[in-house]
Design a protein around this motif. Structure first.
Motif, PDB file in Angstrom:
ATOM      1  N   LEU A   1       2.766   2.866  -6.865  1.00 25.96           N
ATOM      2  CA  LEU A   1       2.193   1.531  -7.035  1.00 25.96           C
ATOM      3  C   LEU A   1       0.678   1.591  -6.939  1.00 25.96           C
ATOM      4  O   LEU A   1       0.133   2.218  -6.029  1.00 25.96           O
ATOM      5  N   ASN A   2       0.012   0.947  -7.875  1.00 24.45           N
ATOM      6  CA  ASN A   2      -1.449   0.939  -7.911  1.00 24.45           C
ATOM      7  C   ASN A   2      -1.972  -0.186  -7.016  1.00 24.45           C
ATOM      8  O   ASN A   2      -2.633  -1.113  -7.464  1.00 24.45           O
ATOM      9  N   ARG A   3      -1.613  -0.080  -5.753  1.00 21.17           N
ATOM     10  CA  ARG A   3      -1.999  -1.119  -4.800  1.00 21.17           C
ATOM     11  C   ARG A   3      -2.160  -0.489  -3.422  1.00 21.17           C
ATOM     12  O   ARG A   3      -1.228   0.095  -2.869  1.00 21.17           O
ATOM     13  N   CYS A   4      -3.351  -0.621  -2.887  1.00 25.73           N
ATOM     14  CA  CYS A   4      -3.636  -0.129  -1.539  1.00 25.73           C
ATOM     15  C   CYS A   4      -2.737  -0.862  -0.543  1.00 25.73           C
ATOM     16  O   CYS A   4      -2.668  -2.096  -0.569  1.00 25.73           O
ATOM     17  N   PRO A   5      -2.023  -0.136   0.331  1.00 22.80           N
ATOM     18  CA  PRO A   5      -1.164  -0.790   1.311  1.00 22.80           C
ATOM     19  C   PRO A   5      -1.942  -1.682   2.288  1.00 22.80           C
ATOM     20  O   PRO A   5      -1.372  -2.584   2.883  1.00 22.80           O
ATOM     21  N   HIS A   6      -3.220  -1.435   2.433  1.00 25.72           N
ATOM     22  CA  HIS A   6      -4.031  -2.180   3.394  1.00 25.72           C
ATOM     23  C   HIS A   6      -4.535  -3.498   2.828  1.00 25.72           C
ATOM     24  O   HIS A   6      -4.274  -4.560   3.390  1.00 25.72           O
ATOM     25  N   ARG A   7      -5.239  -3.467   1.704  1.00 27.67           N
ATOM     26  CA  ARG A   7      -5.866  -4.671   1.165  1.00 27.67           C
ATOM     27  C   ARG A   7      -5.539  -4.928  -0.308  1.00 27.67           C
ATOM     28  O   ARG A   7      -6.108  -5.812  -0.911  1.00 27.67           O
ATOM     29  N   GLY A   8      -4.677  -4.115  -0.898  1.00 28.36           N
ATOM     30  CA  GLY A   8      -4.267  -4.360  -2.276  1.00 28.36           C
ATOM     31  C   GLY A   8      -5.207  -3.832  -3.337  1.00 28.36           C
ATOM     32  O   GLY A   8      -5.049  -4.143  -4.508  1.00 28.36           O
ATOM     33  N   GLY A   9      -6.199  -3.045  -2.949  1.00 33.13           N
ATOM     34  CA  GLY A   9      -7.139  -2.478  -3.929  1.00 33.13           C
ATOM     35  C   GLY A   9      -6.458  -1.483  -4.854  1.00 33.13           C
ATOM     36  O   GLY A   9      -5.343  -1.025  -4.586  1.00 33.13           O
TER      37      GLY A   9
ATOM     38  N   CYS B   1      -8.948   4.876  -0.489  1.00 34.97           N
ATOM     39  CA  CYS B   1      -9.074   3.671  -1.302  1.00 34.97           C
ATOM     40  C   CYS B   1     -10.537   3.475  -1.706  1.00 34.97           C
ATOM     41  O   CYS B   1     -11.434   3.601  -0.868  1.00 34.97           O
ATOM     42  N   PRO B   2     -10.790   3.141  -2.967  1.00 33.90           N
ATOM     43  CA  PRO B   2     -12.170   2.987  -3.425  1.00 33.90           C
ATOM     44  C   PRO B   2     -12.857   1.714  -2.917  1.00 33.90           C
ATOM     45  O   PRO B   2     -14.077   1.646  -2.916  1.00 33.90           O
ATOM     46  N   LEU B   3     -12.092   0.729  -2.481  1.00 29.76           N
ATOM     47  CA  LEU B   3     -12.703  -0.535  -2.060  1.00 29.76           C
ATOM     48  C   LEU B   3     -13.066  -0.570  -0.583  1.00 29.76           C
ATOM     49  O   LEU B   3     -14.173  -0.950  -0.217  1.00 29.76           O
ATOM     50  N   HIS B   4     -12.142  -0.201   0.268  1.00 31.94           N
ATOM     51  CA  HIS B   4     -12.370  -0.339   1.703  1.00 31.94           C
ATOM     52  C   HIS B   4     -12.314   1.002   2.430  1.00 31.94           C
ATOM     53  O   HIS B   4     -12.364   1.041   3.642  1.00 31.94           O
ATOM     54  N   HIS B   5     -12.163   2.081   1.679  1.00 28.75           N
ATOM     55  CA  HIS B   5     -12.160   3.450   2.212  1.00 28.75           C
ATOM     56  C   HIS B   5     -11.030   3.697   3.204  1.00 28.75           C
ATOM     57  O   HIS B   5     -11.140   4.578   4.059  1.00 28.75           O
TER      58      HIS B   5
END
Length: 86
Positions: free
Chosen positions: A34-42, A57-61
């Motif tokens: 899934l193309n979705r970060c488990p933390h914030r959905g990035g 993750c590229p958004l929130h590391h």
């Protein structure tokens, strides 16, 4: 022979059942994750694989172990089909 893990970031979006996935190569196998970060959905597709077999993750590391992502019920392991071209 195990090779480095990689993300198919340059590939077009892959959709299944209305959800976006990305291609992940790990331990000489291919997976749809899934193309979705488990933390914030990035979009994990644009993250990087570090030397500890984790995706950053590229958004929130946020850092996620590849083994844990592969264990998710939504992850799909792609298998070769008999008779498929090599």
């Amino acid at each position: 022979m195990t090779t480095a893990s990689w993300i198919g970031a340059d590939l077009p979006p892959i959709y299944r059942d209305g959800q976006e996935y990305f291609l992940l190569g790990h331990a000489d196998r291919l997976y749809l994750v899934l193309n979705r970060c488990p933390h914030r959905g990035g979009p994990l597709k644009f993250g990087v694989v570090n030397g500890d077999d984790e995706i950053v993750c590229p958004l929130h590391h946020g850092v996620f172990k590849i083994a844990q992502l592969l264990a998710q019920p939504s992850t799909i392991r792609l298998d070769e089909q008999p008779g498929a071209a090599p």
